[in-house]
Design a protein around this motif. Structure first.
Motif, PDB file in Angstrom:
ATOM      1  N   ILE A 110     -11.627 -17.426  -7.869  1.00 21.12           N
ATOM      2  CA  ILE A 110     -11.657 -18.580  -6.972  1.00 21.12           C
ATOM      3  C   ILE A 110     -10.503 -18.511  -5.971  1.00 21.12           C
ATOM      4  O   ILE A 110     -10.676 -18.769  -4.772  1.00 21.12           O
ATOM      5  CB  ILE A 110     -11.601 -19.890  -7.785  1.00 21.12           C
ATOM      6  N   SER A 111      -9.316 -18.133  -6.446  1.00 21.58           N
ATOM      7  CA  SER A 111      -8.136 -18.102  -5.577  1.00 21.58           C
ATOM      8  C   SER A 111      -8.269 -17.054  -4.485  1.00 21.58           C
ATOM      9  O   SER A 111      -8.063 -17.336  -3.297  1.00 21.58           O
ATOM     10  CB  SER A 111      -6.878 -17.837  -6.407  1.00 21.58           C
ATOM     11  N   TYR A 112      -8.633 -15.829  -4.866  1.00 22.58           N
ATOM     12  CA  TYR A 112      -8.768 -14.775  -3.865  1.00 22.58           C
ATOM     13  C   TYR A 112      -9.971 -15.030  -2.957  1.00 22.58           C
ATOM     14  O   TYR A 112      -9.940 -14.702  -1.764  1.00 22.58           O
ATOM     15  CB  TYR A 112      -8.873 -13.403  -4.537  1.00 22.58           C
ATOM     16  N   MET A 130       0.303  -9.353   5.362  1.00 21.68           N
ATOM     17  CA  MET A 130       1.132  -8.193   5.723  1.00 21.68           C
ATOM     18  C   MET A 130       1.748  -7.586   4.459  1.00 21.68           C
ATOM     19  O   MET A 130       2.201  -8.309   3.570  1.00 21.68           O
ATOM     20  CB  MET A 130       2.239  -8.644   6.687  1.00 21.68           C
ATOM     21  N   ASP A 131       1.727  -6.261   4.364  1.00 19.96           N
ATOM     22  CA  ASP A 131       2.376  -5.614   3.229  1.00 19.96           C
ATOM     23  C   ASP A 131       3.835  -5.317   3.566  1.00 19.96           C
ATOM     24  O   ASP A 131       4.315  -5.634   4.656  1.00 19.96           O
ATOM     25  CB  ASP A 131       1.619  -4.355   2.807  1.00 19.96           C
ATOM     26  N   LYS A 132       4.529  -4.677   2.640  1.00 19.18           N
ATOM     27  CA  LYS A 132       5.968  -4.473   2.822  1.00 19.18           C
ATOM     28  C   LYS A 132       6.288  -3.464   3.921  1.00 19.18           C
ATOM     29  O   LYS A 132       7.426  -3.392   4.384  1.00 19.18           O
ATOM     30  CB  LYS A 132       6.603  -4.030   1.509  1.00 19.18           C
ATOM     31  N   THR A 133       5.270  -2.707   4.369  1.00 23.51           N
ATOM     32  CA  THR A 133       5.506  -1.772   5.476  1.00 23.51           C
ATOM     33  C   THR A 133       5.311  -2.442   6.824  1.00 23.51           C
ATOM     34  O   THR A 133       5.585  -1.851   7.861  1.00 23.51           O
ATOM     35  CB  THR A 133       4.542  -0.566   5.378  1.00 23.51           C
ATOM     36  N   GLY A 134       4.777  -3.685   6.795  1.00 17.40           N
ATOM     37  CA  GLY A 134       4.557  -4.404   8.040  1.00 17.40           C
ATOM     38  C   GLY A 134       3.161  -4.262   8.597  1.00 17.40           C
ATOM     39  O   GLY A 134       2.839  -4.864   9.612  1.00 17.40           O
ATOM     40  N   SER A 135       2.285  -3.472   7.930  1.00 12.72           N
ATOM     41  CA  SER A 135       0.923  -3.310   8.430  1.00 12.72           C
ATOM     42  C   SER A 135       0.075  -4.515   8.027  1.00 12.72           C
ATOM     43  O   SER A 135       0.271  -5.104   6.956  1.00 12.72           O
ATOM     44  CB  SER A 135       0.296  -2.028   7.890  1.00 12.72           C
ATOM     45  N   THR A 136      -0.869  -4.888   8.896  1.00 13.24           N
ATOM     46  CA  THR A 136      -1.724  -6.043   8.653  1.00 13.24           C
ATOM     47  C   THR A 136      -3.187  -5.619   8.613  1.00 13.24           C
ATOM     48  O   THR A 136      -3.497  -4.434   8.780  1.00 13.24           O
ATOM     49  CB  THR A 136      -1.535  -7.105   9.762  1.00 13.24           C
ATOM     50  N   ILE A 137      -4.075  -6.586   8.413  1.00 12.35           N
ATOM     51  CA  ILE A 137      -5.499  -6.304   8.423  1.00 12.35           C
ATOM     52  C   ILE A 137      -6.106  -6.859   9.709  1.00 12.35           C
ATOM     53  O   ILE A 137      -5.561  -7.792  10.305  1.00 12.35           O
ATOM     54  CB  ILE A 137      -6.210  -6.909   7.195  1.00 12.35           C
ATOM     55  N   PHE A 144      -9.998  -7.754   0.647  1.00  9.20           N
ATOM     56  CA  PHE A 144     -10.089  -7.299  -0.737  1.00  9.20           C
ATOM     57  C   PHE A 144      -9.621  -5.848  -0.898  1.00  9.20           C
ATOM     58  O   PHE A 144      -8.887  -5.539  -1.849  1.00  9.20           O
ATOM     59  CB  PHE A 144     -11.504  -7.484  -1.278  1.00  9.20           C
ATOM     60  N   PRO A 145     -10.014  -4.907  -0.006  1.00  3.26           N
ATOM     61  CA  PRO A 145      -9.442  -3.555  -0.100  1.00  3.26           C
ATOM     62  C   PRO A 145      -7.918  -3.569   0.030  1.00  3.26           C
ATOM     63  O   PRO A 145      -7.226  -2.770  -0.612  1.00  3.26           O
ATOM     64  CB  PRO A 145     -10.098  -2.815   1.077  1.00  3.26           C
ATOM     65  N   TRP A 146      -7.388  -4.484   0.862  1.00  7.75           N
ATOM     66  CA  TRP A 146      -5.941  -4.586   1.006  1.00  7.75           C
ATOM     67  C   TRP A 146      -5.305  -5.020  -0.313  1.00  7.75           C
ATOM     68  O   TRP A 146      -4.284  -4.458  -0.727  1.00  7.75           O
ATOM     69  CB  TRP A 146      -5.616  -5.597   2.112  1.00  7.75           C
ATOM     70  N   VAL A 147      -5.925  -5.980  -0.996  1.00  7.89           N
ATOM     71  CA  VAL A 147      -5.413  -6.429  -2.299  1.00  7.89           C
ATOM     72  C   VAL A 147      -5.457  -5.279  -3.303  1.00  7.89           C
ATOM     73  O   VAL A 147      -4.516  -5.075  -4.085  1.00  7.89           O
ATOM     74  CB  VAL A 147      -6.219  -7.634  -2.812  1.00  7.89           C
ATOM     75  N   LYS A 148      -6.551  -4.508  -3.286  1.00 10.87           N
ATOM     76  CA  LYS A 148      -6.658  -3.359  -4.195  1.00 10.87           C
ATOM     77  C   LYS A 148      -5.533  -2.364  -3.933  1.00 10.87           C
ATOM     78  O   LYS A 148      -4.979  -1.765  -4.869  1.00 10.87           O
ATOM     79  CB  LYS A 148      -8.021  -2.687  -4.037  1.00 10.87           C
ATOM     80  N   SER A 152      -2.651  -1.074  -6.534  1.00 10.85           N
ATOM     81  CA  SER A 152      -2.350   0.340  -6.766  1.00 10.85           C
ATOM     82  C   SER A 152      -0.861   0.614  -6.613  1.00 10.85           C
ATOM     83  O   SER A 152      -0.277   1.404  -7.358  1.00 10.85           O
ATOM     84  CB  SER A 152      -3.132   1.219  -5.778  1.00 10.85           C
ATOM     85  N   GLU A 153      -0.234  -0.064  -5.649  1.00  9.31           N
ATOM     86  CA  GLU A 153       1.217   0.087  -5.476  1.00  9.31           C
ATOM     87  C   GLU A 153       1.956  -0.416  -6.702  1.00  9.31           C
ATOM     88  O   GLU A 153       2.959   0.180  -7.127  1.00  9.31           O
ATOM     89  CB  GLU A 153       1.674  -0.676  -4.234  1.00  9.31           C
ATOM     90  N   LEU A 154       1.473  -1.514  -7.295  1.00  7.07           N
ATOM     91  CA  LEU A 154       2.110  -2.039  -8.504  1.00  7.07           C
ATOM     92  C   LEU A 154       2.011  -1.031  -9.641  1.00  7.07           C
ATOM     93  O   LEU A 154       2.935  -0.893 -10.444  1.00  7.07           O
ATOM     94  CB  LEU A 154       1.460  -3.358  -8.914  1.00  7.07           C
TER      95      LEU A 154
END
Length: 215
Positions: A110-112, A130-137, A144-148, A152-154
């Motif tokens: 529900i949250s995502y 935005m991720d820690k590199t500064g790239s956005t969608i 959802f691919p960004w969350v995946k 993977s980074e975790l």
């Protein structure tokens, strides 16, 4: 003061503590925090020693630990089991874990889903993802691919970390079994989702049944 040697009770209790804590997805540090909230001062190191049977457990401690795990104390101190008894116990553990998993899965979805909906309705918000590199969608479909990717980074951080216990990861050595378990988890998650067309279908079947009873 030196701790008394661990007994058979302590060994059984320690094994049960480790199994139940891991089932609940709690690291030893997180569990220590939970115990502190209940008035018991045990650090992660003490919990580790208890789980290994290297530290005796006081009855007052055991009672609070069982309460923190939401089980009866007797459940954690049962004696050695025969294979059939062990299977029945393991299946009860698994069924309890499945029931406990439903609410977190629903909250996750529900949250995502709500975030994705906000991004679809408000494209101007996309740069805020935005991720820690500064790239956005560039579109909500990429969320959802960004969350995946972040997950993977975790995983990479987990593999490169020094304190695995603090991250709460699990370790299984059979890749095929892991794949089957993940597939089972996905199947369970899908079973918690009711689509409008499914709801309409079952509502129609129920209405048909009621009409037949009336006739």
């Amino acid at each position: 003061m030196q701790q008394p040697p661990a007994t058979t009770f302590d060994l059984r209790f320690g094994r049960a503590l480790a199994q139940l804590r891991e089932m609940r997805g709690m690291s030893q540090r997180a569990f220590a925090t939970r115990l502190e909230q209940l008035g018991l001062d045990l650090d992660a190191s003490a919990i580790s020693r208890i789980e290994q049977g290297k530290r005796a457990v006081k009855l007052s401690e055991a009672d609070i630990i069982a309460d923190a795990l939401d089980v009866d104390l007797s459940f954690m101190t049962q004696g050695e089991k025969t294979p059939p008894q062990e299977l029945r116990s393991a299946r009860r553990f698994a069924e309890q874990a499945r029931r406990e998993l439903a609410e977190p899965i629903q909250r996750f979805m529900i949250s995502y889903g709500h975030v994705a909906e906000l991004l679809r309705e408000n494209p101007d918000l996309l740069p805020l993802v935005m991720d820690k590199t500064g790239s956005t969608i560039s579109s909500a479909d990429e969320y959802f691919p960004w969350v995946k990717g972040r997950i993977s980074e975790l995983r990479e951080e987990t593999l490169g970390g020094e304190h695995f216990d603090d991250i709460g990861s699990i370790y299984l050595d059979d890749e095929r079994e892991v794949a089957d378990l993940i597939d089972l988890l996905g199947h369970y998650a899908r079973s918690l989702v009711i689509l409008p067309k499914e709801l309409e279908h079952y509502q129609g079947k129920r209405d048909d049944g009621e009409r037949q009873e009336e006739g």
